[in-house]
Scaffold this active site. Structure first.
Site, PDB file in Angstrom:
ATOM      1  N   ALA A 192      19.538 -17.866  23.076  1.00  0.00           N
ATOM      2  CA  ALA A 192      20.668 -17.332  22.301  1.00  0.00           C
ATOM      3  C   ALA A 192      21.105 -18.272  21.193  1.00  0.00           C
ATOM      4  CB  ALA A 192      21.860 -17.000  23.209  1.00  0.00           C
ATOM      5  N   SER A 239       5.611 -21.178  25.699  1.00  0.00           N
ATOM      6  CA  SER A 239       6.730 -20.357  25.213  1.00  0.00           C
ATOM      7  C   SER A 239       7.603 -19.873  26.377  1.00  0.00           C
ATOM      8  CB  SER A 239       6.226 -19.169  24.398  1.00  0.00           C
ATOM      9  OG  SER A 239       5.625 -19.587  23.194  1.00  0.00           O
ATOM     10  N   PRO A 240       7.989 -20.765  27.291  1.00  0.00           N
ATOM     11  CA  PRO A 240       8.776 -20.337  28.459  1.00  0.00           C
ATOM     12  C   PRO A 240      10.196 -19.910  28.105  1.00  0.00           C
ATOM     13  CG  PRO A 240       8.673 -22.723  28.380  1.00  0.00           C
ATOM     14  CD  PRO A 240       7.743 -22.228  27.308  1.00  0.00           C
ATOM     15  N   LEU A 241      10.629 -20.214  26.882  1.00  0.00           N
ATOM     16  CA  LEU A 241      11.964 -19.805  26.429  1.00  0.00           C
ATOM     17  C   LEU A 241      11.878 -18.697  25.382  1.00  0.00           C
ATOM     18  CD1 LEU A 241      13.616 -23.335  26.208  1.00  0.00           C
ATOM     19  CD2 LEU A 241      13.691 -21.685  28.096  1.00  0.00           C
ATOM     20  N   GLY A 242      10.750 -17.989  25.382  1.00  0.00           N
ATOM     21  CA  GLY A 242      10.616 -16.872  24.460  1.00  0.00           C
ATOM     22  C   GLY A 242      10.748 -17.280  23.013  1.00  0.00           C
ATOM     23  N   ARG A 243      10.112 -18.427  22.663  1.00  0.00           N
ATOM     24  CA  ARG A 243      10.201 -18.959  21.295  1.00  0.00           C
ATOM     25  C   ARG A 243      11.661 -19.149  20.880  1.00  0.00           C
ATOM     26  NH1 ARG A 243       5.879 -15.562  21.800  1.00  0.00           N
ATOM     27  NH2 ARG A 243       3.900 -16.567  21.360  1.00  0.00           N
ATOM     28  N   PHE A 299      14.219 -17.470  21.654  1.00  0.00           N
ATOM     29  CA  PHE A 299      15.075 -16.285  21.615  1.00  0.00           C
ATOM     30  C   PHE A 299      15.941 -16.189  22.876  1.00  0.00           C
ATOM     31  CE2 PHE A 299      16.304 -11.855  21.736  1.00  0.00           C
ATOM     32  CZ  PHE A 299      16.476 -11.517  20.398  1.00  0.00           C
ATOM     33  N   HIS A 341      -8.888 -22.818  23.713  1.00  0.00           N
ATOM     34  CA  HIS A 341      -7.612 -22.256  23.255  1.00  0.00           C
ATOM     35  C   HIS A 341      -7.640 -20.734  23.209  1.00  0.00           C
ATOM     36  CE1 HIS A 341      -4.066 -23.316  20.342  1.00  0.00           C
ATOM     37  NE2 HIS A 341      -3.702 -22.508  21.305  1.00  0.00           N
ATOM     38  N   TYR A 371      -2.700 -27.143  15.555  1.00  0.00           N
ATOM     39  CA  TYR A 371      -1.280 -27.316  15.258  1.00  0.00           C
ATOM     40  C   TYR A 371      -1.118 -28.262  14.068  1.00  0.00           C
ATOM     41  CZ  TYR A 371      -0.629 -25.457  20.024  1.00  0.00           C
ATOM     42  OH  TYR A 371      -0.659 -24.702  21.174  1.00  0.00           O
TER      43      TYR A 371
END
Length: 332
Positions: free
Chosen positions: A216, A207-211, A213, A128, A56
């Site tokens: 909203a 990515s539990p929030l879909g990156r 997306f 990883h 990263y």
């Protein structure tokens, strides 16, 4: 904040961790000062698991976290469970990567991470991504040597199959498996979640929030040129338009309950199984505080089932990565 166990007999950590990747790369411009304030607020909110990796920002993210730990001294260090990773080798300015799982590389990568983090021991060290040319027994053997040397507290794997997990666990206990898991990325439900529960392995959902997306809040037309979502299949063209309909329905569900999309998405994960630990990433304190509020939120069986149906895997358009992003990911 509620706590969950990091592997059988492992330390208790917060039910939500903090993914630090976006503080260095992939999601547009970042600000170290703002990131440091967000890290401090995370500790105040009871977040204890901090997730980084050597790739990263090509070391920047570990160095940033190392400065944060150093500034707080021993008292701060004692509050934190630090997880980092090895295995992805990239060139500056390039998304493409190669995978290195050789024992010599593992040892060298661990020493480099320890220096950047300013630590004597990494609490949780992940492979990883997997190089199938190197037997997982050899990889885990090298990681187990680091545990025996006191340089690593516990080991983890990322984006592996169930057979790989079982083979690894036979060599040394695997404290955590980290894979993408969210309402719109449901692959772990195919057997990996159950295998982790059976083995006493925590499942860390990135990515539990879909990156973002699913929240909203993403305007794809305004994404920075260096934001990798510009090349993600789910954020483009007809797939994006289709997926926005799912997110709009999620928004209606959340609004009717006085919650945000993000809080519902995180609560869904936390209510799925007691060994699931989501690690949403953010640079902003306001988002961090909203996310933290989802810990302890209960969803009924009917609500969980409704969300499951809305985001049935067949209803989501587009792959979760461009093809280059699947390097080292064990599919199936």
């Amino acid at each position: 904040m509620q706590q969950r166990q990091l592997g059988a007999g492992g330390p208790l950590v917060s039910a939500l961790g903090l993914g630090c990747m976006g503080m260095s790369e992939f999601y547009g411009p970042s600000d170290d000062e703002q990131s440091m304030l967000t890290l401090a607020r995370a500790l105040e909110l009871g977040i204890r698991l901090f997730d980084t990796a050597d790739t990263y920002g090509l070391g920047h993210n570990e160095s940033l976290l190392g400065r944060f730990i150093e500034q707080g001294g021993p008292a701060r260090r004692q509050q934190m469970v630090v997880a980092t990773k090895f295995g992805i080798v990239r060139q500056a300015g390039q998304y493409e990567r190669r995978i290195d799982n050789s024992p010599a590389y593992i040892r060298a990568a661990c020493e480099a991470s320890l220096r950047r983090l300013g630590l004597e021991r990494i609490d949780l060290y992940y492979c990883h991504r997997r190089d199938p040319a190197v037997p997982i027994e050899e990889v885990v053997g090298a990681m187990a040597d680091l545990v025996a040397a006191g340089k690593v507290g516990a080991i983890g794997l990322s984006e592996v199959s169930v057979p790989t997990l079982r083979r690894a666990h036979a060599v040394h206990p695997v404290a955590a498996v980290q894979s993408e898991y969210s309402l719109w990325s449901r692959e772990p439900e195919g057997g990996l979640l159950a295998a982790c529960a059976e083995l006493g392995t925590a499942f860390v959902a990135y990515s539990p929030l879909g990156r973002a997306f699913l929240t909203a809040t993403v305007d794809t037309a305004q994404l920075a040129d260096n934001d990798f979502r510009k090349h993600n299949p789910r954020f483009a063209g007809e797939a994006e338009a289709h997926n926005r309909q799912l997110v709009a329905a999620l928004g209606g569900f959340a609004e009717a309950r006085g919650l945000s999309n993000a809080q519902v998405a995180l609560a869904w994960l936390l209510n799925k199984a007691p060994h699931v630990i989501p690690i949403p990433g953010t640079r902003r304190i306001s988002y961090l505080e909203s996310n933290a509020a989802s810990a302890g939120m209960a969803l009924s069986a009917d609500e969980m089932a409704w969300l499951d149906r809305l985001f049935d895997p067949a209803a989501v358009a587009g792959a979760r990565y461009p093809e280059a992003g699947f390097a080292g990911v064990e599919r199936g």
